[in-house]
Design an enzyme around this catalytic site. Sequence first.
Site, PDB file in Angstrom:
ATOM      1  N   ARG A 186       0.747  -1.243  -0.017  1.00  0.00           N
ATOM      2  CA  ARG A 186       0.108   0.175   0.086  1.00  0.00           C
ATOM      3  C   ARG A 186       0.925   1.251  -0.053  1.00  0.00           C
ATOM      4  O   ARG A 186       0.192   2.478  -0.230  1.00  0.00           O
ATOM      5  CB  ARG A 186      -0.867   0.019   1.048  1.00  0.00           C
ATOM      6  N   GLY A 200       6.366  -3.511  12.907  1.00  0.00           N
ATOM      7  CA  GLY A 200       7.335  -2.541  12.524  1.00  0.00           C
ATOM      8  C   GLY A 200       6.745  -1.219  11.958  1.00  0.00           C
ATOM      9  O   GLY A 200       7.526  -0.233  11.619  1.00  0.00           O
ATOM     10  N   ASN A 239      -7.713  -3.620  17.214  1.00  0.00           N
ATOM     11  CA  ASN A 239      -6.237  -4.197  17.677  1.00  0.00           C
ATOM     12  C   ASN A 239      -4.943  -3.399  17.191  1.00  0.00           C
ATOM     13  O   ASN A 239      -5.018  -3.130  15.954  1.00  0.00           O
ATOM     14  CB  ASN A 239      -6.252  -5.499  16.860  1.00  0.00           C
ATOM     15  N   ASN A 260       0.184   2.290   6.931  1.00  0.00           N
ATOM     16  CA  ASN A 260       0.160   1.444   5.664  1.00  0.00           C
ATOM     17  C   ASN A 260       0.394   2.136   4.526  1.00  0.00           C
ATOM     18  O   ASN A 260       0.653   1.350   3.449  1.00  0.00           O
ATOM     19  CB  ASN A 260      -1.124   0.598   5.702  1.00  0.00           C
ATOM     20  N   TYR A 275      33.968  31.879  -2.234  1.00  0.00           N
ATOM     21  CA  TYR A 275      33.863  30.342  -1.995  1.00  0.00           C
ATOM     22  C   TYR A 275      35.547  29.969  -1.584  1.00  0.00           C
ATOM     23  O   TYR A 275      36.457  30.418  -1.860  1.00  0.00           O
ATOM     24  CB  TYR A 275      34.243  29.858  -3.491  1.00  0.00           C
ATOM     25  N   ASN A 312      40.840  39.239   7.030  1.00  0.00           N
ATOM     26  CA  ASN A 312      39.615  39.959   6.351  1.00  0.00           C
ATOM     27  C   ASN A 312      39.593  39.412   4.848  1.00  0.00           C
ATOM     28  O   ASN A 312      40.648  39.366   4.254  1.00  0.00           O
ATOM     29  CB  ASN A 312      39.574  41.458   6.174  1.00  0.00           C
ATOM     30  N   ASN A 337      40.732  25.671  -6.088  1.00  0.00           N
ATOM     31  CA  ASN A 337      41.294  24.690  -5.293  1.00  0.00           C
ATOM     32  C   ASN A 337      41.107  23.290  -6.295  1.00  0.00           C
ATOM     33  O   ASN A 337      41.703  22.450  -5.910  1.00  0.00           O
ATOM     34  CB  ASN A 337      40.021  24.240  -4.160  1.00  0.00           C
ATOM     35  N   ARG A 349      47.729  42.236 -11.088  1.00  0.00           N
ATOM     36  CA  ARG A 349      46.831  42.601 -12.112  1.00  0.00           C
ATOM     37  C   ARG A 349      47.251  43.574 -12.877  1.00  0.00           C
ATOM     38  O   ARG A 349      48.339  44.278 -12.643  1.00  0.00           O
ATOM     39  CB  ARG A 349      45.395  43.249 -11.322  1.00  0.00           C
TER      40      ARG A 349
HETATM   41  C1  UD1 Z   1      -2.499  -5.993  11.447  1.00  0.00           C
HETATM   42  C2  UD1 Z   1      -3.652  -6.951  12.250  1.00  0.00           C
HETATM   43  C3  UD1 Z   1      -4.679  -6.057  12.646  1.00  0.00           C
HETATM   44  C4  UD1 Z   1      -4.229  -4.716  13.370  1.00  0.00           C
HETATM   45  C5  UD1 Z   1      -3.231  -3.956  12.535  1.00  0.00           C
HETATM   46  C6  UD1 Z   1      -2.634  -3.009  13.455  1.00  0.00           C
HETATM   47  C7  UD1 Z   1      -3.081  -9.254  11.525  1.00  0.00           C
HETATM   48  C8  UD1 Z   1      -3.764 -10.278  10.976  1.00  0.00           C
HETATM   49  N1  UD1 Z   1      -3.784  -8.040  11.826  1.00  0.00           N
HETATM   50  O1  UD1 Z   1      -3.230  -5.727  10.245  1.00  0.00           O
HETATM   51  O2  UD1 Z   1      -5.431  -6.547  13.445  1.00  0.00           O
HETATM   52  O3  UD1 Z   1      -5.202  -4.000  13.566  1.00  0.00           O
HETATM   53  O4  UD1 Z   1      -2.174  -4.851  12.188  1.00  0.00           O
HETATM   54  O5  UD1 Z   1      -1.766  -2.139  12.558  1.00  0.00           O
HETATM   55  O6  UD1 Z   1      -2.213  -9.414  12.193  1.00  0.00           O
HETATM   56  N2  UD1 Z   1       4.222  -8.891   8.354  1.00  0.00           N
HETATM   57  C9  UD1 Z   1       5.295  -9.906   8.366  1.00  0.00           C
HETATM   58  N3  UD1 Z   1       4.906 -10.842   7.615  1.00  0.00           N
HETATM   59  C10 UD1 Z   1       3.739 -11.205   7.075  1.00  0.00           C
HETATM   60  C11 UD1 Z   1       2.853 -10.246   7.081  1.00  0.00           C
HETATM   61  C12 UD1 Z   1       3.085  -8.998   7.853  1.00  0.00           C
HETATM   62  O7  UD1 Z   1       6.379  -9.791   8.776  1.00  0.00           O
HETATM   63  O8  UD1 Z   1       3.735 -12.376   6.434  1.00  0.00           O
HETATM   64  C13 UD1 Z   1       4.411  -7.695   9.315  1.00  0.00           C
HETATM   65  C14 UD1 Z   1       4.491  -6.664   8.396  1.00  0.00           C
HETATM   66  O9  UD1 Z   1       5.553  -5.935   7.768  1.00  0.00           O
HETATM   67  C15 UD1 Z   1       3.763  -5.325   9.266  1.00  0.00           C
HETATM   68  C16 UD1 Z   1       3.193  -6.106  10.225  1.00  0.00           C
HETATM   69  O10 UD1 Z   1       3.444  -7.546  10.184  1.00  0.00           O
HETATM   70  O11 UD1 Z   1       5.185  -4.861   9.974  1.00  0.00           O
HETATM   71  C17 UD1 Z   1       1.708  -5.898   9.967  1.00  0.00           C
HETATM   72  O12 UD1 Z   1       1.468  -6.522   8.843  1.00  0.00           O
HETATM   73  P1  UD1 Z   1      -0.002  -5.499   7.966  1.00  0.00           P
HETATM   74  O13 UD1 Z   1       0.272  -6.429   6.760  1.00  0.00           O
HETATM   75  O14 UD1 Z   1       0.605  -4.328   8.052  1.00  0.00           O
HETATM   76  O15 UD1 Z   1      -1.045  -5.898   8.992  1.00  0.00           O
HETATM   77  P2  UD1 Z   1      -2.328  -4.994   8.995  1.00  0.00           P
HETATM   78  O16 UD1 Z   1      -3.058  -5.403   7.598  1.00  0.00           O
HETATM   79  O17 UD1 Z   1      -2.018  -3.759   9.238  1.00  0.00           O
HETATM   80 CA    CA Z   2      -0.392  -2.479   9.524  1.00  0.00          CA
END
Ligand code: UD1
Ligand code: CA
Length: 458
Positions: free
Chosen positions: A16, A102, A170, A228, A366, A377, A386, A440
């Site tokens: 996204r 992350g 969540n 996202n 410069y 000065n 340079n 000069r």
């Molecule tokens: C997720 C939660 C959702 C919550 C939201 C909060 C799930 C199924 N959903 O959704 O309930 O409200 O976060 O921000 O957990 N990632 C991996 N491996 C994967 C998929 C994702 O490492 O296979 C990591 C992504 O890099 C990201 C994090 O997990 O940092 C969350 O994934 P993302 O796809 O952003 O989940 P959301 O759709 O935001």
């Molecule tokens: Ca997310």
Amino acid sequence: MATKNTIILAAGKGTRMKSKLYKVLHRLCGKTMVDHVLTQVEKANMTNIVTVVGYGAEAVRDNLGGRTQYVVQEKQLGTGHAVLQAEGLLGNLDGVTMVVSGDTPLLTAQTFENLFTYHENKKAKATILTSEAPDPTGYGRIVRNDLGIVEKIVEQKDATTEEQAIHEINTGVYVFDNQALFEALHKINNNNAQGEYYLTDVIEVLKSQGETIAAYRMDDYDESMGVNDRVALARATKIMQARINRQHMQDGISMIDPERTYIDVDVKIGADTVIEPGVQLKGTTTIGNDCYIGANSEIRNSTIHDHVTVTSSLIQDSEMLDYSDIGPNSHLRPGAHIGKHVHLGNFVEVKKASIGEGTKVGHLTYVGNAKLGKNINVGCGVIFVNYDGAKKHETTVGDDAFIGSNANLIAPLEIADHSFIAAGSTINRPINKYDMAIARSRQTNKPGYYKKLPYQKD
Ligand code: UD1
Ligand code: CA
């Protein structure tokens, strides 16, 4: 031994974002999202920190270095599958494990601590960090029964219309009993709208085993926001910037317009410094006390000492000592070291050069690859020549020298202290102490010539 661990999920591509750069490596206020998350996790004192990487694994490792352990999720089969990759490192440990994404860069160590405490007090197997979102679209919803007890988390794409109306979301942060987490992860499936192994399904699994599930609802939705796409990134940046600026103002820094002042998270500023609108302070910049940073100045990775005035100028990887000033419209390129009480006026460019105490470089000059002593000065329009087309060469100028306007100083060159260069000279040989150099062409006057001009006036 009971351990306290964190798993950071950072393997997703971040479709996204519509970017070449992986999502968690997008920056706000000078740091990547995942670095912000790790920094706060570190403050909450963990036994182990494990980051799950996949897309952009190398780039994420380069960004975070040795501050965390890593596991690789080869295929992005969902957040539950991602957490499972840490089983080899953490699976056998007693204690608690927090999972955090992350892409929630605004969460603070304080919130993490509160979550751990809540989890402990509730004697829960899993505790979800939730918040009340004004617009919950896109988030997983917290489904509670009539008694208010959490039943499950349902993802936006799997939610009924009724469930979509729930505003409690969540945040993607949880604390689990470590072993219960990994056991439950083996029991989830991918029968859902996205065909993924959802971490959120662990809640239902534990619930069906009769375990206690708790939900800690934090007050501040803003802090929990997930990023996202770029719209959310811009919003998160604004929130973080406001937080940083508020802290500086509380610490004694004046901002004329904090909403138009852009300061990276690791920048340090001393008390009684005033910052005008449009200023950007970036990277590892440090500003001293009693400075004045004028409108639209940009300072990157530089050290500015006390009582310094910067007027609408760009400063990169440089240092300015006490009571020096620069601008308007001047530029310190990397490696400029500006001494105390040095005056750099307008349209002055300095690169890889040191300028001694009390020296003045007022206008249109410069200075590159040079060492200037004290109280020199430098006139208007002086050029330190340079570069010979292949190599850079150095010029040194001793204390109390006078360099007339529009002089060209062709390096390599040594100009002794207490010497004098006449305006308009092109200098390419050394000058000794107390000497004047003039290079000069001599002026010739033609008496009465004006009267021969076809357009002459009386
Ligand atoms: C997720 C939660 C959702 C919550 C939201 C909060 C799930 C199924 N959903 O959704 O309930 O409200 O976060 O921000 O957990 N990632 C991996 N491996 C994967 C998929 C994702 O490492 O296979 C990591 C992504 O890099 C990201 C994090 O997990 O940092 C969350 O994934 P993302 O796809 O952003 O989940 P959301 O759709 O935001
Ligand atoms: Ca997310």
